[in-house]
Structure formats: structure tokens, C-alpha cells
Enzyme design. Structure first.
Site, mmCIF file in Angstrom:
data_model
loop_
_atom_site.group_PDB
_atom_site.id
_atom_site.type_symbol
_atom_site.label_atom_id
_atom_site.label_comp_id
_atom_site.label_asym_id
_atom_site.label_seq_id
_atom_site.Cartn_x
_atom_site.Cartn_y
_atom_site.Cartn_z
ATOM 1 N N ASN A 11 0.874 -1.173 0.000
ATOM 2 C CA ASN A 11 0.000 0.000 0.000
ATOM 3 C C ASN A 11 0.911 1.223 0.000
ATOM 4 O O ASN A 11 1.469 1.586 1.036
ATOM 5 C CB ASN A 11 -0.892 -0.028 1.251
ATOM 6 C CG ASN A 11 -1.708 1.252 1.406
ATOM 7 O OD1 ASN A 11 -1.787 2.062 0.486
ATOM 8 N ND2 ASN A 11 -2.321 1.418 2.576
ATOM 9 N N LYS A 13 0.216 4.265 -0.326
ATOM 10 C CA LYS A 13 -0.383 5.485 0.241
ATOM 11 C C LYS A 13 -0.078 6.675 -0.671
ATOM 12 O O LYS A 13 0.080 6.482 -1.885
ATOM 13 C CB LYS A 13 0.101 5.700 1.688
ATOM 14 C CG LYS A 13 -0.099 4.436 2.541
ATOM 15 C CD LYS A 13 -0.016 4.682 4.015
ATOM 16 C CE LYS A 13 -0.206 3.360 4.745
ATOM 17 N NZ LYS A 13 -0.328 3.523 6.186
ATOM 18 N N HIS A 96 -9.700 1.551 4.561
ATOM 19 C CA HIS A 96 -8.444 1.709 5.308
ATOM 20 C C HIS A 96 -8.699 2.660 6.475
ATOM 21 O O HIS A 96 -9.486 3.605 6.363
ATOM 22 C CB HIS A 96 -7.356 2.264 4.386
ATOM 23 C CG HIS A 96 -6.006 2.224 5.018
ATOM 24 N ND1 HIS A 96 -5.600 3.173 5.931
ATOM 25 C CD2 HIS A 96 -4.982 1.342 4.907
ATOM 26 C CE1 HIS A 96 -4.382 2.859 6.349
ATOM 27 N NE2 HIS A 96 -3.982 1.760 5.742
ATOM 28 N N GLU A 98 -7.114 5.037 7.564
ATOM 29 C CA GLU A 98 -6.870 6.454 7.254
ATOM 30 C C GLU A 98 -8.065 7.063 6.529
ATOM 31 O O GLU A 98 -8.352 8.257 6.676
ATOM 32 C CB GLU A 98 -5.564 6.594 6.441
ATOM 33 C CG GLU A 98 -4.346 6.345 7.335
ATOM 34 C CD GLU A 98 -3.135 5.752 6.632
ATOM 35 O OE1 GLU A 98 -3.065 5.770 5.393
ATOM 36 O OE2 GLU A 98 -2.238 5.249 7.353
ATOM 37 N N GLU A 167 -5.891 -4.661 10.388
ATOM 38 C CA GLU A 167 -4.866 -3.656 10.635
ATOM 39 C C GLU A 167 -5.181 -2.913 11.929
ATOM 40 O O GLU A 167 -5.987 -1.976 11.932
ATOM 41 C CB GLU A 167 -4.827 -2.643 9.484
ATOM 42 C CG GLU A 167 -4.438 -3.237 8.149
ATOM 43 C CD GLU A 167 -3.772 -2.206 7.250
ATOM 44 O OE1 GLU A 167 -2.670 -2.487 6.766
ATOM 45 O OE2 GLU A 167 -4.334 -1.125 7.055
ATOM 46 N N GLY A 173 2.053 2.376 10.767
ATOM 47 C CA GLY A 173 3.057 3.430 10.635
ATOM 48 C C GLY A 173 3.744 3.807 11.936
ATOM 49 O O GLY A 173 4.449 4.806 12.012
ATOM 50 N N SER A 211 2.845 -1.986 10.449
ATOM 51 C CA SER A 211 4.277 -2.100 10.730
ATOM 52 C C SER A 211 4.840 -3.491 10.446
ATOM 53 O O SER A 211 5.749 -3.949 11.128
ATOM 54 C CB SER A 211 4.593 -1.661 12.164
ATOM 55 O OG SER A 211 4.270 -0.289 12.330
#
Ligand code: PGA
Length: 250
Positions: A11, A13, A96, A98, A167, A173, A211
């Protein structure tokens, strides 16, 4: 779908440039030495055309990071599933954290996006995961089950055609990874939820993300219900991504 091997999804991003993408893909393609797994790269929309050309004839599949819940029409800024198909996109990340966090995406909206992707022949990679506060409050199972339930409800028997990515938000991250045992525990919960919804739950790949890196991938991927990875930061470095693909081929 949970095919014969692991599914390893990068991904990217909001990262990349024409030059950086070309060099990253060249390095990845030069380093892939077997096809016992399926690798996917999910690029920003504007680079899908470039990626389609770069990946032609390779074993790496193309993915997007989002898809509209609408089919077509007056939805400024949106990109439809059929447009993605035009560029050879086979996977679309939906929900996701985010997107949920910064764009207010709800469980119902995420479920509609998954539905739209499936209708266009694109495999949605449905992301679920709890925040740190939710984990600390003992709500992890309830949260991921609620998120997946919305997608199951909207997609009925097609649910065996999706990919799920667990996730944990606190691991994305941050360099803080779920232990293999923590990941397996949640993956097993998701698997049994899928089993209750379809006779073909074994077909669904359940990816871990958050991560994941070259050092921890092998242990995570060794868990019985971890069918692959959704990889952010480490997918932007060819040597790291390649060593994770190697871990996936064991
Ligand atoms: P990360 O991101 O690997 O950088 O934690 C994973 C993701 O958000 O998909």
C-alpha cells in the site's frame, strides 16, 4: 481470494512520482524469483496508468487504494470501479483506517464500496482494526466483528470473493506491530465470522497489516490464519518488500 499461496499487498499510500515508481517497480520485478505468492501494488489513482504499463507481463497485480461507492455521475473527485477496471486494476483497498479516520468513512459506506468493487470484478481488500483505546477497553473483537459484519450484510454470498485485512490502528506506521499471537487471535475471530456467513470462508485471504517489515514478516506469516500482508512503509523500499515476499514463499 485465498489462492494457493500468500497474498502480499504493498500500500503505497500518497507516495511516489513517475521516476520513483519506475525505479521501485524495476527493482521489485528484478528481484522476484518465484511465483508461489501473489504480489500486488496499490498505487495512487494518478499513477495507475503508469503502473499498468510497468507491470504488463509480470506476476505482480495492480491495485488501487480506494474506489467510489457510486457507479457513475455527478460525484466530483470520485473514481469508479469500472474506471479502475479500464486500467487493469484487480484489487481495491476499501475502508483503510486512514479513510475511516480522515474522511469519515462509515462501516456502511465501506460495505457499499466493497459491493461496487465486486460488481466490477475487482477484489476488495476490506480493512478492519481497532484503535489503541478500543484495544485497551477490551473491545477489539467487537470492533472488528462490527466492521466485517457490515460488509457481510451488504455482500451476501459474494463474501467469499473478498480479501480481509486486519490492521490494528495503533500498529499502522508506528513501528509497533501486533505479536504473531495477537494477530492470529483476531484472524481466527474473523475466520469464524466468515465461516458463519459462507461455506467458502477458507477461500478468503485474511491479511495482517501494521508495521509489518522484513524482520517480523516471517513470524506473522507463519500463523495459521495469516494469509498474507498489507504493507505500507516497507513496501516503498524494494529490498524490504522483496525480503517480505521471500518470507511469503516459505
Ligand atoms: P504500515 O502501513 O506498514 O506503514 O504500518 C500499513 C497500512 O496502513 O496498510
Amino acid at each position: 481470494m485465498r489462492a494457493s499461496g500468500k497474498l502480499m499487498v504493498g500500500n503505497w499510500k500518497m507516495n511516489g512520482s513517475l521516476a520513483a515508481n519506475a525505479s521501485l517497480v524495476a527493482d521489485i520485478l528484478a528481484g522476484i524469483d518465484n511465483v508461489s505468492f501473489q504480489a500486488v501494488v496499490c498505487a495512487p489513482f494518478v499513477y495507475l496508468s503508469q503502473l499498468q504499463s510497468l507491470l504488463v507481463g509480470s506476476t505482480v497485480a495492480l491495485g488501487s487504494q480506494d474506489v467510489s461507492m457510486h457507479e457513475a455521475g455527478a460525484f466530483t473527485g470520485e473514481v469508479s470501479a469500472s474506471m479502475l477496471r479500464d486500467f487493469g486494476v484487480r484489487y481495491a483497498i476499501v475502508g483503510h483506517s486512514e479513510r475511516r479516520q480522515y474522511h469519515g468513512e462509515t462501516d456502511v459506506l465501506v460495505a457499499s464500496k466493497a459491493q461496487r468493487a465486486l460488481a466490477a470484478g475487482i477484489t476488495p481488500i476490506v480493512c478492519v482494526g481497532e484503535s489503541l483505546a478500543e484495544r485497551e477497553a477490551g473491545q477489539t473483537e467487537a470492533v472488528v466483528k462490527r466492521q466485517l459484519a457490515a460488509v457481510i450484510h451488504a455482500n451476501g454470498h459474494c463474501i467469499s470473493e473478498i480479501v480481509v485485512a486486519y490492521e490494528p490502528v495503533w500498529a499502522i506506521g508506528t513501528g509497533r506491530t501486533a505479536t504473531p499471537e495477537m494477530a492470529q487471535q483476531v484472524h481466527a475471530v474473523l475466520r469464524s465470522q466468515l465461516q458463519a456467513a459462507t461455506a467458502h470462508a477458507e477461500r478468503v485471504s485474511i491479511l495482517y497489516g501494521g508495521s509489518m517489515n522484513a524482520a517480523n514478516a516471517a513470524d506473522l506469516l507463519a500463523q495459521p490464519d495469516v494469509d498474507g500482508g498489507l504493507i505500507g512503509g516497507a513496501a516503498l523500499k524494494a529490498p524490504d518488500f522483496l525480503s517480505m515476499l521471500k518470507a511469503a514463499s516459505c
